[in-house]
Design a protein around this motif. Sequence first.
Motif, PDB file in Angstrom:
ATOM      1  N   THR A   6      -8.644   5.104  -7.946  1.00  0.00           N
ATOM      2  CA  THR A   6      -8.054   5.127  -6.506  1.00  0.00           C
ATOM      3  C   THR A   6      -6.713   4.149  -5.933  1.00  0.00           C
ATOM      4  O   THR A   6      -6.162   3.001  -6.677  1.00  0.00           O
ATOM      5  CB  THR A   6      -9.375   4.534  -6.334  1.00  0.00           C
ATOM      6  OG1 THR A   6     -10.691   4.793  -6.039  1.00  0.00           O
ATOM      7  CG2 THR A   6      -8.418   3.892  -4.598  1.00  0.00           C
ATOM      8  N   SER A   7      -6.079   5.111  -5.212  1.00  0.00           N
ATOM      9  CA  SER A   7      -4.414   4.042  -5.117  1.00  0.00           C
ATOM     10  C   SER A   7      -4.934   3.220  -3.405  1.00  0.00           C
ATOM     11  O   SER A   7      -5.365   4.046  -2.857  1.00  0.00           O
ATOM     12  CB  SER A   7      -3.575   5.302  -4.339  1.00  0.00           C
ATOM     13  OG  SER A   7      -2.176   5.007  -4.418  1.00  0.00           O
ATOM     14  N   LEU A   8      -4.704   2.222  -3.525  1.00  0.00           N
ATOM     15  CA  LEU A   8      -5.140   1.434  -2.655  1.00  0.00           C
ATOM     16  C   LEU A   8      -3.708   1.329  -1.616  1.00  0.00           C
ATOM     17  O   LEU A   8      -3.521   1.810  -0.373  1.00  0.00           O
ATOM     18  CB  LEU A   8      -5.403  -0.391  -3.223  1.00  0.00           C
ATOM     19  CG  LEU A   8      -6.343  -0.011  -3.466  1.00  0.00           C
ATOM     20  CD1 LEU A   8      -7.359  -1.575  -4.226  1.00  0.00           C
ATOM     21  CD2 LEU A   8      -8.037   0.542  -2.821  1.00  0.00           C
ATOM     22  N   ALA A   9      -2.767   1.302  -2.232  1.00  0.00           N
ATOM     23  CA  ALA A   9      -1.258   1.162  -1.708  1.00  0.00           C
ATOM     24  C   ALA A   9       0.065   1.012  -2.838  1.00  0.00           C
ATOM     25  O   ALA A   9      -0.511   1.403  -3.527  1.00  0.00           O
ATOM     26  CB  ALA A   9      -1.442  -0.942  -1.696  1.00  0.00           C
ATOM     27  N   ASN A  15       1.799  -2.374  -4.019  1.00  0.00           N
ATOM     28  CA  ASN A  15       1.091  -1.008  -4.816  1.00  0.00           C
ATOM     29  C   ASN A  15       0.075  -2.363  -5.191  1.00  0.00           C
ATOM     30  O   ASN A  15      -0.076  -3.532  -5.749  1.00  0.00           O
ATOM     31  CB  ASN A  15       2.704  -1.366  -5.697  1.00  0.00           C
ATOM     32  CG  ASN A  15       3.924  -0.051  -5.631  1.00  0.00           C
ATOM     33  OD1 ASN A  15       3.421   0.458  -6.109  1.00  0.00           O
ATOM     34  ND2 ASN A  15       5.026  -1.414  -4.977  1.00  0.00           N
ATOM     35  N   ALA A  16      -0.746  -0.776  -5.446  1.00  0.00           N
ATOM     36  CA  ALA A  16      -2.641  -1.620  -5.798  1.00  0.00           C
ATOM     37  C   ALA A  16      -3.155   0.115  -6.745  1.00  0.00           C
ATOM     38  O   ALA A  16      -2.822   0.344  -5.335  1.00  0.00           O
ATOM     39  CB  ALA A  16      -3.094  -2.374  -5.505  1.00  0.00           C
ATOM     40  N   LEU A  17      -3.436   0.031  -8.133  1.00  0.00           N
ATOM     41  CA  LEU A  17      -4.423   0.823  -7.716  1.00  0.00           C
ATOM     42  C   LEU A  17      -5.424   0.243  -9.369  1.00  0.00           C
ATOM     43  O   LEU A  17      -5.217  -0.067  -9.057  1.00  0.00           O
ATOM     44  CB  LEU A  17      -3.183   2.248  -9.476  1.00  0.00           C
ATOM     45  CG  LEU A  17      -3.777   3.414  -9.315  1.00  0.00           C
ATOM     46  CD1 LEU A  17      -3.584   4.390  -8.631  1.00  0.00           C
ATOM     47  CD2 LEU A  17      -3.292   3.148 -10.937  1.00  0.00           C
ATOM     48  N   VAL A  28      -4.013  -2.595 -11.453  1.00  0.00           N
ATOM     49  CA  VAL A  28      -2.590  -2.107 -12.026  1.00  0.00           C
ATOM     50  C   VAL A  28      -1.611  -2.358 -10.497  1.00  0.00           C
ATOM     51  O   VAL A  28      -1.782  -2.069  -9.442  1.00  0.00           O
ATOM     52  CB  VAL A  28      -3.066  -1.056 -12.394  1.00  0.00           C
ATOM     53  CG1 VAL A  28      -1.424  -0.330 -12.491  1.00  0.00           C
ATOM     54  CG2 VAL A  28      -3.844  -0.599 -13.463  1.00  0.00           C
ATOM     55  N   ASP A  29      -1.426  -3.581 -10.648  1.00  0.00           N
ATOM     56  CA  ASP A  29      -0.280  -5.041  -9.568  1.00  0.00           C
ATOM     57  C   ASP A  29      -0.976  -4.963  -8.476  1.00  0.00           C
ATOM     58  O   ASP A  29      -1.970  -4.340  -7.965  1.00  0.00           O
ATOM     59  CB  ASP A  29       1.059  -3.544  -9.240  1.00  0.00           C
ATOM     60  CG  ASP A  29       1.429  -3.790 -10.104  1.00  0.00           C
ATOM     61  OD1 ASP A  29       2.083  -4.135 -11.387  1.00  0.00           O
ATOM     62  OD2 ASP A  29       1.815  -2.158 -10.162  1.00  0.00           O
ATOM     63  N   CYS A  30      -0.728  -6.382  -7.894  1.00  0.00           N
ATOM     64  CA  CYS A  30      -1.318  -6.300  -6.755  1.00  0.00           C
ATOM     65  C   CYS A  30      -0.343  -7.275  -5.582  1.00  0.00           C
ATOM     66  O   CYS A  30       0.015  -7.815  -5.471  1.00  0.00           O
ATOM     67  CB  CYS A  30      -2.700  -7.448  -7.091  1.00  0.00           C
ATOM     68  SG  CYS A  30      -3.432  -8.221  -6.027  1.00  0.00           S
ATOM     69  N   ALA A  53      -9.571  -7.396 -15.662  1.00  0.00           N
ATOM     70  CA  ALA A  53      -8.430  -7.304 -15.694  1.00  0.00           C
ATOM     71  C   ALA A  53      -7.690  -7.237 -14.359  1.00  0.00           C
ATOM     72  O   ALA A  53      -7.085  -5.730 -13.406  1.00  0.00           O
ATOM     73  CB  ALA A  53      -7.665  -7.372 -16.788  1.00  0.00           C
ATOM     74  N   LEU A  54      -6.804  -8.314 -13.760  1.00  0.00           N
ATOM     75  CA  LEU A  54      -5.037  -7.569 -13.152  1.00  0.00           C
ATOM     76  C   LEU A  54      -4.008  -7.463 -14.608  1.00  0.00           C
ATOM     77  O   LEU A  54      -3.716  -7.964 -14.908  1.00  0.00           O
ATOM     78  CB  LEU A  54      -5.088  -8.116 -12.635  1.00  0.00           C
ATOM     79  CG  LEU A  54      -3.808  -8.482 -11.237  1.00  0.00           C
ATOM     80  CD1 LEU A  54      -3.273  -7.003 -10.300  1.00  0.00           C
ATOM     81  CD2 LEU A  54      -3.267  -9.476 -10.439  1.00  0.00           C
TER      82      LEU A  54
END
Length: 273
Positions: A6-9, A15-17, A28-30, A53-54
């Motif tokens: 899911t892509s959040l941004a 970016n956050a996936l 993945v990324d925050c 994990a981030l």
Amino acid sequence: MSLTVTSLASGSSGNALLARCGDDALLVDCGIALRTLEGLLRYQQLEPRRIRALVLTHEHGDHTLSAAALARRYGIPVVCNGPTREAMGAELAGLPVELLPVGELAAIGPFELRSFRVSHDAADPVGYRIAAAGATVAIAVDLGSWDEATVAALCGADLLVVEANHDRELLRASPYPWAIQERIFGPFGHLDNVQCGELLSRACDGPCDVWLAHLSEQTNTPRVAAAGVRRVLSMAGVAGPRLGVLPRRSPRGPAAAPTWRSEERMLVQQSMF
Ligand SMILES: [Zn+2]
Ligand SMILES: [Zn+2]
């Protein structure tokens, strides 16, 4: 069990996936504010403590804005390589950080994770290949050029998340100062739509799904990006990929965020053959 992505941004404003498998998740990324992220996770019905994990691609703020805050509040380990940790300096001090050298395999719950180097103006920027439940997503955002190693890292993935940052002509016509334009155009900047299409025409060797990611707000649009990439793919005779374009911020709502599910992809493949 299946892999859900899911892509959040996606883009320079953050970016956050999210990758999920069963009860486990990887982020993945925050690069968005913590409150915004918490709200988006609520819509996904994901309790933040279930994030195993981030995983960080590189230290730029649009990928790490609230990384430390998230890790601290929920006790989530941060996974990155040594140069990225050093580049983040005191931000990660006292937090659980697990170093993942480029190219090494890590097993985190049901996920297998391997990073690959990309060309970008950061300490040691990487993309990731994440496999779970028999499916693979490959992520390459923030890269100014690509080579055979990038192609190899993306090949065979079921879902490819690849940067289509800008349209060359729109960037040249933009009010960005010349120096910034040169940085974006350069080999350590960002991929334009044509470069993205050329990379995909090499990396997509069969049916696969593609999300065009990290679109510039000023110098690209979803329509221009998709048309530009499609043009290159069709000139190369590559018909396999199904294209989607990620919004900069996922709309709020339980089912609004772009989501890919491996079992649906499998179904599509079964009906195709
Ligand atoms: Zn970025
Ligand atoms: Zn970057």
